[in-house]
Each structure stands twice: as structure tokens, then as C-alpha cells.
Scaffold this motif. Sequence first.
Motif, PDB file in Angstrom:
ATOM      1  N   HIS A  25       0.845  -1.195   0.000  1.00 23.46           N
ATOM      2  CA  HIS A  25       0.000   0.000   0.000  1.00 23.46           C
ATOM      3  C   HIS A  25       0.882   1.247   0.000  1.00 23.46           C
ATOM      4  N   GLY A  26       0.608   2.175  -0.911  1.00 21.09           N
ATOM      5  CA  GLY A  26       1.340   3.432  -0.945  1.00 21.09           C
ATOM      6  C   GLY A  26       2.670   3.369  -1.645  1.00 21.09           C
ATOM      7  N   TYR A  27       2.950   2.283  -2.364  1.00 20.14           N
ATOM      8  CA  TYR A  27       4.236   2.174  -3.072  1.00 20.14           C
ATOM      9  C   TYR A  27       4.356   3.260  -4.129  1.00 20.14           C
ATOM     10  N   ASP A  28       5.500   3.951  -4.147  1.00 13.62           N
ATOM     11  CA  ASP A  28       5.775   5.019  -5.105  1.00 13.62           C
ATOM     12  C   ASP A  28       6.552   4.420  -6.275  1.00 13.62           C
ATOM     13  N   LYS A  29       5.865   4.168  -7.392  1.00 10.19           N
ATOM     14  CA  LYS A  29       6.479   3.513  -8.545  1.00 10.19           C
ATOM     15  C   LYS A  29       7.581   4.362  -9.157  1.00 10.19           C
ATOM     16  N   ASP A  30       7.424   5.678  -9.165  1.00 13.62           N
ATOM     17  CA  ASP A  30       8.407   6.546  -9.804  1.00 13.62           C
ATOM     18  C   ASP A  30       9.745   6.541  -9.067  1.00 13.62           C
ATOM     19  N   VAL A  47       9.946   3.538  -3.878  1.00 18.49           N
ATOM     20  CA  VAL A  47      10.013   3.773  -2.440  1.00 18.49           C
ATOM     21  C   VAL A  47       8.766   3.220  -1.766  1.00 18.49           C
ATOM     22  N   VAL A  48       8.979   2.616  -0.583  1.00 22.53           N
ATOM     23  CA  VAL A  48       7.881   2.081   0.228  1.00 22.53           C
ATOM     24  C   VAL A  48       7.689   2.976   1.442  1.00 22.53           C
ATOM     25  N   PRO A  49       6.448   3.379   1.767  1.00 28.66           N
ATOM     26  CA  PRO A  49       6.223   4.172   2.980  1.00 28.66           C
ATOM     27  C   PRO A  49       6.682   3.415   4.225  1.00 28.66           C
ATOM     28  N   ARG A  50       7.102   4.155   5.234  1.00 25.37           N
ATOM     29  CA  ARG A  50       7.527   3.554   6.500  1.00 25.37           C
ATOM     30  C   ARG A  50       6.598   4.001   7.613  1.00 25.37           C
ATOM     31  N   PRO A  51       6.090   3.030   8.404  1.00 27.49           N
ATOM     32  CA  PRO A  51       6.299   1.586   8.294  1.00 27.49           C
ATOM     33  C   PRO A  51       5.549   0.988   7.105  1.00 27.49           C
ATOM     34  N   ALA A  52       6.065  -0.155   6.624  1.00 23.61           N
ATOM     35  CA  ALA A  52       5.464  -0.795   5.457  1.00 23.61           C
ATOM     36  C   ALA A  52       4.103  -1.387   5.808  1.00 23.61           C
ATOM     37  N   PRO A  72      15.927  -0.433   3.141  1.00 25.42           N
ATOM     38  CA  PRO A  72      16.581   0.019   1.917  1.00 25.42           C
ATOM     39  C   PRO A  72      15.986   1.341   1.436  1.00 25.42           C
ATOM     40  N   ALA A  73      16.824   2.143   0.782  1.00 24.49           N
ATOM     41  CA  ALA A  73      16.339   3.406   0.243  1.00 24.49           C
ATOM     42  C   ALA A  73      15.335   3.169  -0.874  1.00 24.49           C
ATOM     43  N   GLN A  74      15.551   2.113  -1.662  1.00 28.71           N
ATOM     44  CA  GLN A  74      14.670   1.771  -2.773  1.00 28.71           C
ATOM     45  C   GLN A  74      14.560   0.260  -2.879  1.00 28.71           C
ATOM     46  N   LEU A  75      13.470  -0.204  -3.454  1.00 27.55           N
ATOM     47  CA  LEU A  75      13.318  -1.612  -3.760  1.00 27.55           C
ATOM     48  C   LEU A  75      13.939  -1.909  -5.127  1.00 27.55           C
ATOM     49  N   THR A  76      14.539  -3.101  -5.249  1.00 30.26           N
ATOM     50  CA  THR A  76      15.122  -3.533  -6.511  1.00 30.26           C
ATOM     51  C   THR A  76      14.617  -4.931  -6.836  1.00 30.26           C
ATOM     52  N   GLU A  77      15.030  -5.450  -7.971  1.00 33.00           N
ATOM     53  CA  GLU A  77      14.637  -6.799  -8.384  1.00 33.00           C
ATOM     54  C   GLU A  77      15.090  -7.840  -7.376  1.00 33.00           C
ATOM     55  N   GLN A  78      16.161  -7.560  -6.632  1.00 28.90           N
ATOM     56  CA  GLN A  78      16.658  -8.499  -5.634  1.00 28.90           C
ATOM     57  C   GLN A  78      15.764  -8.567  -4.401  1.00 28.90           C
TER      58      GLN A  78
END
Length: 339
Positions: A52-57, A60-65, A96-102
Motif C-alpha cells: 500500500h502506498g508504493y511510489d512507482k516513480d 520507495v515504500v512508505p515507513r512503516p510498510a 533500503p532506500a529503494q526496492l530492486t529486483e533483488q
Amino acid sequence: MMTRQGLLTAVALGLLAGCATTAPAPRLCQKDAGFNERSAPTPDLWFALLLHGYDKDRNVVPRPAVDCSGAPVVWQDPTQDECREPGPPSEPLPPPAQLTEQDLVLETLQARERLVWVITRRYTNGEGVGPVARVHTTETGFSVEALGTLRALPLHAKLRMERVAGTEVLVAEGDACTTDPSEEQVCRRAVRIMPLRSHRFFGEAVSNKDKACLGAAWFPLSRELSFTLPNGLRRTYELASTVSFKSDGITVQEQVQVSDSDPKQPAVAPRLYRRAQDHRELTVQDSILTGSAPSLWVRMIEQQLLAGAKPLPEQVVVPLEAPPAPKDDAPKTASGAKP
């Protein structure tokens, strides 16, 4: 001859039975997607679906997730004061600052159905935590049909579903490996089990028949721990275990080898002290994950501690950096063998 009232009752019961067998699974979360997205979904599509609230651009994931249903992404293993064997010792790393494929683990269950795990945070023992879902591909996009929070080892991770005593359980297994380039790499694999009830995956402990906590539903397939004995010798315990699934239960087979060495004579090979093996049965009873006994490992370690031995820190098998992407050829069965 059946009366009119009896005929109407029979028809109504038949309709109810038909509805019971054909009712679609509830859609906890869903996302529309075009044909190309459905055919080759990208990681950010899964992130947007489950978080919920994931920023695709900005990735970034809001904290707390928070997962797509609005539930917080949290995990709490049993602690030492409330359980015979607590969960694995670890501390959370900074998000993490950003989510990646890993940060994504995918497993195909069957045509149009996948298990999807998004890792939003990692721990010092190599584990990761984040929402996990069983996702169905529809004619218009993707639908989440089961959801929960999973904490497991994401390196070489494999996810699957098993059925035990009429209850489906999620099985997640993965590795933690040493990363010191000056030493031979050691990998240790572990299994996490989560029952599925009412379309939610539950992270719960294993209890005995009296509802007392025996341990986390986390099973290391290999493990090593050393002690300093009162006489100055070093005693090392090595575990190798397997986890197998049957229709009526789960079997955990454990083998423990114990050897002694003298730190003052490092050139002398360790001497075998004893070997032991045992198995225990787990099942799902009254909506609780139930075990027949504590693990052989914890029973032997408790005996050594009572004898006055001092435990040494376990060998560090922690990947402090982001792990590589999961391999398709990773083992599909739970065993104690090194990859």
C-alpha cells in the motif's frame, strides 16, 4: 411422490451446494493490467500490487510498510522467556532506500497462479521480511487470493505450498552464506512454515498438546555451535536435518554429531565424542501447528549448558550486502546438503 414443498427444498439445497462448490475465492487486492503486463510483469508491478502506498516513480515504500490489505508488515518470533526454543537471533538492518529486483521472489505454482514475496527489510542473520501472496492472473490483471507477512532467507529462495492434515501450508526455504573472500564459503539452509487459514498466511510457533510453545516454525537444515568446556576443551555440535511433508503431517529428521578438540593443539584433528539422531512429527490440529517433542538440537544444547559449558558465537553466515537474484535451479526439496 415428492411434495411441492419437498421439491422446492431439494432445489434450494442443490443451488446452495452448487454455490458452495463454485464460489470464487475472495480478492483481497487486485490490479488491472494490460496483456503485455500480464504476460511479462515487471518487479514494480508486484511491488505496487502487494504494498500500500508504493511510489512507482521512486521505487520507495512508505515507513512503516503496510501490505495491500492495510495490514502492517510486522513479524515477531517467540522469545527466550516464552518458548523452549526461540526464533533465530538477529537484528533488523536499516530499511533500503529503494526496492530492486533483488527484493522480489517469484514462484509459479500452476498456470495463472504464483507465489509472490516482496522483501521490505532484512536482518543481520540474512533473513528478509515482507508481504507474501498467492496471486492469480485474471482476464484483466492480477488478484491476490491469500496474503500474509513472511520472514525467511531470500538467498536461493524457493517457495511452495503443501497440504498437511487438510490445511495448506506455505513452505519457504533459503540460504545464508559467508561472504569473506579469504575463507571457503559456507552456506546454511533453513525452512520456514506458515499455515494458510481464511486466506491469510500465519507466522506462528510450534506448540505441544498442552499449548506450550516448543519453538518457532523455523527449521535450520544445517547448523554448527561450539562450547568451551570446564576442562578447556572445545566441543562442537553439528546438525544436519531434513523436513518432509505428508498428507497427515510433517516429519523433521535430525542428526547431531559432537566432536572435541584442544585449542592448544590446533594441528590435532577433532575427536568424535558422540552421534545422535531423532525425528519428530508436526501436524495442524485445532488450527494450531502442533509438535510431538522439542527438537533434538535444543535438548542436547540444554544438557551442555547445564553441565557448565560456555557457548561460543556461532559462525557468521550473514550476507551483509544485497544477495543475488534467486536461481531457478535451486533445490526443490528441503535437505541439509550444501548448495
